[in-house]
Design a protein around this motif. Structure first.
Motif, PDB file in Angstrom:
ATOM      1  N   UNK A 106      10.157   3.881  -5.412  1.00 56.92           N
ATOM      2  CA  UNK A 106       9.235   4.867  -4.850  1.00 56.92           C
ATOM      3  C   UNK A 106      10.005   5.988  -4.149  1.00 56.92           C
ATOM      4  N   UNK A 107      11.033   5.630  -3.373  1.00 59.38           N
ATOM      5  CA  UNK A 107      11.838   6.660  -2.704  1.00 59.38           C
ATOM      6  C   UNK A 107      12.383   7.672  -3.707  1.00 59.38           C
ATOM      7  N   UNK A 108      12.895   7.179  -4.831  1.00 58.84           N
ATOM      8  CA  UNK A 108      13.521   8.092  -5.804  1.00 58.84           C
ATOM      9  C   UNK A 108      12.486   8.920  -6.564  1.00 58.84           C
ATOM     10  N   UNK A 109      11.217   8.588  -6.396  1.00 63.20           N
ATOM     11  CA  UNK A 109      10.177   9.376  -7.055  1.00 63.20           C
ATOM     12  C   UNK A 109       9.602  10.462  -6.167  1.00 63.20           C
ATOM     13  N   UNK A 110       9.738  10.328  -4.850  1.00 63.28           N
ATOM     14  CA  UNK A 110       9.142  11.315  -3.948  1.00 63.28           C
ATOM     15  C   UNK A 110      10.175  12.133  -3.178  1.00 63.28           C
TER      16      UNK A 110
ATOM     17  N   UNK B 148       0.834  -1.206   0.000  1.00 62.35           N
ATOM     18  CA  UNK B 148       0.000   0.000   0.000  1.00 62.35           C
ATOM     19  C   UNK B 148       0.869   1.257   0.000  1.00 62.35           C
ATOM     20  N   UNK B 149       1.934   1.256   0.806  1.00 61.93           N
ATOM     21  CA  UNK B 149       2.852   2.390   0.838  1.00 61.93           C
ATOM     22  C   UNK B 149       3.479   2.618  -0.539  1.00 61.93           C
ATOM     23  N   UNK B 150       3.884   1.516  -1.183  1.00 61.96           N
ATOM     24  CA  UNK B 150       4.493   1.620  -2.508  1.00 61.96           C
ATOM     25  C   UNK B 150       3.495   2.197  -3.510  1.00 61.96           C
ATOM     26  N   UNK B 151       2.266   1.685  -3.496  1.00 60.14           N
ATOM     27  CA  UNK B 151       1.243   2.149  -4.452  1.00 60.14           C
ATOM     28  C   UNK B 151       0.943   3.628  -4.249  1.00 60.14           C
ATOM     29  N   UNK B 152       0.688   4.030  -3.013  1.00 63.65           N
ATOM     30  CA  UNK B 152       0.424   5.449  -2.737  1.00 63.65           C
ATOM     31  C   UNK B 152       1.637   6.302  -3.117  1.00 63.65           C
ATOM     32  N   UNK B 153       2.838   5.761  -2.851  1.00 64.09           N
ATOM     33  CA  UNK B 153       4.056   6.488  -3.195  1.00 64.09           C
ATOM     34  C   UNK B 153       4.227   6.675  -4.682  1.00 64.09           C
ATOM     35  N   UNK B 154       3.905   5.634  -5.443  1.00 64.59           N
ATOM     36  CA  UNK B 154       4.033   5.736  -6.904  1.00 64.59           C
ATOM     37  C   UNK B 154       3.045   6.752  -7.464  1.00 64.59           C
ATOM     38  N   UNK B 155       1.859   6.845  -6.865  1.00 65.14           N
ATOM     39  CA  UNK B 155       0.892   7.857  -7.299  1.00 65.14           C
ATOM     40  C   UNK B 155       1.342   9.265  -6.910  1.00 65.14           C
ATOM     41  N   UNK B 156       2.181   9.343  -5.870  1.00 62.48           N
ATOM     42  CA  UNK B 156       2.638  10.651  -5.376  1.00 62.48           C
ATOM     43  C   UNK B 156       3.957  11.093  -6.009  1.00 62.48           C
TER      44      UNK B 156
ATOM     45  N   UNK C 149       9.758 -16.779  -0.556  1.00 63.66           N
ATOM     46  CA  UNK C 149       9.956 -15.698   0.409  1.00 63.66           C
ATOM     47  C   UNK C 149      10.977 -14.678  -0.046  1.00 63.66           C
ATOM     48  N   UNK C 150      12.117 -15.146  -0.560  1.00 61.16           N
ATOM     49  CA  UNK C 150      13.162 -14.206  -0.993  1.00 61.16           C
ATOM     50  C   UNK C 150      12.750 -13.425  -2.236  1.00 61.16           C
ATOM     51  N   UNK C 151      12.003 -14.054  -3.140  1.00 57.32           N
ATOM     52  CA  UNK C 151      11.511 -13.336  -4.330  1.00 57.32           C
ATOM     53  C   UNK C 151      10.546 -12.232  -3.905  1.00 57.32           C
ATOM     54  N   UNK C 152       9.599 -12.562  -3.029  1.00 54.16           N
ATOM     55  CA  UNK C 152       8.621 -11.566  -2.563  1.00 54.16           C
ATOM     56  C   UNK C 152       9.326 -10.360  -1.951  1.00 54.16           C
ATOM     57  N   UNK C 153      10.271 -10.615  -1.052  1.00 57.29           N
ATOM     58  CA  UNK C 153      10.944  -9.517  -0.346  1.00 57.29           C
ATOM     59  C   UNK C 153      11.822  -8.706  -1.298  1.00 57.29           C
ATOM     60  N   UNK C 154      12.543  -9.382  -2.187  1.00 55.45           N
ATOM     61  CA  UNK C 154      13.404  -8.667  -3.133  1.00 55.45           C
ATOM     62  C   UNK C 154      12.585  -7.719  -4.008  1.00 55.45           C
ATOM     63  N   UNK C 155      11.458  -8.189  -4.517  1.00 54.62           N
ATOM     64  CA  UNK C 155      10.597  -7.343  -5.356  1.00 54.62           C
ATOM     65  C   UNK C 155      10.088  -6.143  -4.559  1.00 54.62           C
ATOM     66  N   UNK C 156       9.666  -6.378  -3.331  1.00 57.14           N
ATOM     67  CA  UNK C 156       9.166  -5.281  -2.488  1.00 57.14           C
ATOM     68  C   UNK C 156      10.271  -4.269  -2.200  1.00 57.14           C
ATOM     69  N   UNK C 157      11.477  -4.751  -1.933  1.00 55.12           N
ATOM     70  CA  UNK C 157      12.594  -3.843  -1.657  1.00 55.12           C
ATOM     71  C   UNK C 157      12.924  -2.977  -2.878  1.00 55.12           C
ATOM     72  N   UNK C 158      12.937  -3.584  -4.045  1.00 54.74           N
ATOM     73  CA  UNK C 158      13.233  -2.815  -5.263  1.00 54.74           C
ATOM     74  C   UNK C 158      12.159  -1.763  -5.504  1.00 54.74           C
ATOM     75  N   UNK C 159      10.889  -2.163  -5.387  1.00 56.47           N
ATOM     76  CA  UNK C 159       9.788  -1.222  -5.618  1.00 56.47           C
ATOM     77  C   UNK C 159       9.808  -0.088  -4.586  1.00 56.47           C
ATOM     78  N   UNK C 160      10.141  -0.414  -3.347  1.00 55.64           N
ATOM     79  CA  UNK C 160      10.205   0.621  -2.307  1.00 55.64           C
ATOM     80  C   UNK C 160      11.253   1.670  -2.644  1.00 55.64           C
ATOM     81  N   UNK C 161      12.409   1.235  -3.131  1.00 55.63           N
ATOM     82  CA  UNK C 161      13.469   2.189  -3.476  1.00 55.63           C
ATOM     83  C   UNK C 161      13.157   2.975  -4.737  1.00 55.63           C
TER      84      UNK C 161
END
Length: 475
Positions: A277-281, A180-188, A263-275
């Motif tokens: 998002x960071x570079x977009x906001x 949810x944080x990633x999605x809201x972040x990408x919209x922002x 488990x490692x695939x899920x977390x790796x994808x989330x970590x990449x998407x989170x970063x």
């Protein structure tokens, strides 16, 4: 004493996968991108550090699948090292695991929970003094950390089902919250910020707090990447915790390896998407100078305004609580296996009436609480990243050794991409360790001292057993 004779296989594939993902995601993803950005200075290299860490983690996890299928019992990495090399190597891992790797991590995650709780309840701040004993001042955050560690230990002594319920619920909650944080972040995302960050995205340099930059030589750039990866590797660690609890997983020969991969695939994808998002906001400068490196808080404030701090604090509280449950649940199984090999206190190798190593859980709890009081766990965890990777490399080399040593052993699952991918991991892991030795020696020698301190302990235990035929003292 009312003890059970064996573990009860109670964990399904979903539970094992949630243990992998939940043990990996703590507070690191919300913090360490600040230090990575200061080291590499560009959006492209920030993502590259996370990508290369994700590749290494996934490669190691897929390789561990072969070992977990060969030895589907409690102890995980300790057992693999003992079987591939000798009891001393296994003991040194178990020694390091108990003294620092697991117990100090539990302390650090517990204090992270308390620090972010203090955003909501300022009276729990780490800057306040709750108890002053003269030789040590204890903050409310440290007391809350201890309370959480004791609570989760108690829950896990009630049986593996109690622990798995907490683990699955909290991991699901934090995965959904992060998404949810990633999605809201990408919209922002702000177009101007994104464009600025990704202009010259592959020009590496150090980024100073005052906004100034310093370029690197080619070799120094490799050192900067290795330094940056200390944080991302720590944030991606503990994925192997599910192997410690293999004796309680249903159909472990299949489900351990599969849960490691998922488990490692899920977390790796989330970590990449989170970063991403960071570079977009946030500008790179804002990421680098985030207050106390809390990039997640700064980003959440940009996305949600005044509610941002509360939202991210709640998310990190859920994340760290679930993370610590996984660490506490799985850690005691390593000490249990060591005790069964007569290399640890005998009572640690006994199961309580709920079929879990209750004494080992409480002993782990005591050490983690002591680390919480010390306030030194953070420095040690930075330094122990080197040792963690050394043991990962040794374990994956162990796959090659066991292929020669036990050619006819049953291998329900074989390491994906063998021998190429395991070999790539070994090369990358050794390069990481070598670069840290050259450029960040403070990250290496303390961890090595801790590991080497286990050698005289091992031989002392052996000497006692040889002379008396007795196990280590029964507490």
């Amino acid at each position: 004493m009312d003890t059970s004779t064996s573990f009860k296989p109670s964990l399904r594939l979903i539970d094992a996968t949630m243990l992998v993902a939940g043990s990996m995601i703590g507070s690191g993803i919300f913090i360490v991108s600040a230090d990575i950005t200061r080291n590499v200075g560009s959006a492209g290299w920030l993502l590259f550090v996370w990508l290369i860490t994700g590749f290494m983690t996934l490669t190691a996890a897929l390789s561990y699948g072969e070992l977990s299928a060969m030895f589907p019992k409690a102890g995980g990495q300790y057992v693999y090292l003992k079987e591939a090399y000798n009891p001393l190597v296994g003991f040194l891992y178990g020694w390091s695991f108990f003294t620092v790797i697991q117990t100090a991590t539990i302390a650090a995650v517990g204090v992270a929970f308390a620090k972010f709780t203090a955003y909501l309840i300022p009276q729990l701040s780490e800057t306040l003094v709750a108890i002053d004993l003269g030789f040590i001042a204890i903050s409310p955050a440290q007391l809350l950390s201890i309370l959480v560690i004791v609570l989760l230990t108690f829950i896990n002594t009630r049986g593996v089902n109690s622990g798995k319920i907490v683990q699955t619920i909290f991991t699901m909650a934090k995965l959904l919250s992060l998404l949810a944080l990633i999605v809201f972040g990408l919209f922002a995302i702000k177009t101007s910020v994104w464009t600025s960050n990704w202009h010259n995205a592959w020009t590496m340099h150090s980024l100073k707090p005052d906004g100034s930059m310093a370029s690197y030589t080619a070799l120094a750039a490799l050192g900067a990447i290795a330094s940056a990866m200390v944080g991302s590797i720590f944030s991606s660690d503990s994925w192997n915790n599910v192997t410690f609890i293999a004796g309680e997983v249903k159909n472990p020969k299949r489900n351990i390896g599969l849960s490691l991969a998922l488990g490692t695939v899920i977390v790796t994808v989330i970590y990449i998407l989170t970063n991403i998002m960071y570079t977009g906001v946030l500008s790179l400068h804002d990421i680098a100078i985030a207050d106390k490196d809390r990039v997640g808080v700064t980003a959440s404030q940009q996305i949600f305004g005044n509610w941002g701090t509360i939202i991210i604090a709640l998310l990190i509280m859920v994340s760290t609580f679930g993370c610590n449950n996984g660490l506490i649940m799985s850690g005691a199984r390593v000490y249990y296996s060591m005790a069964k090999d007569r290399l640890f206190f005998k009572r640690v190798g006994m199961l309580n009436k709920n079929s879990v190593p209750g004494f080992g859980l409480w002993l782990q709890c005591i050490f983690a609480c002591l680390w919480s009081l010390s306030g030194k766990y953070g420095d040690l965890l930075d330094m122990i990243s080197f040792v963690v990777v050394v043991f990962y490399v040794l374990t994956i080399i162990g796959i090659f050794i066991l292929r020669k040593k036990m050619p006819d052993a049953e291998r329900p699952y074989k390491a994906f991409g063998y021998p190429v991918l395991p070999l790539i991991y070994i090369i990358m892991g050794l390069a990481f360790c070598l670069l840290l030795i050259i450029y960040k020696p403070t990250y290496t020698w303390p961890g090595l001292i801790i590991v080497m301190a286990g050698i005289p302990v091992y031989f002392l235990i052996g000497s006692v057993k040889e002379k008396t035929g007795a196990d280590p003292p029964i507490i």
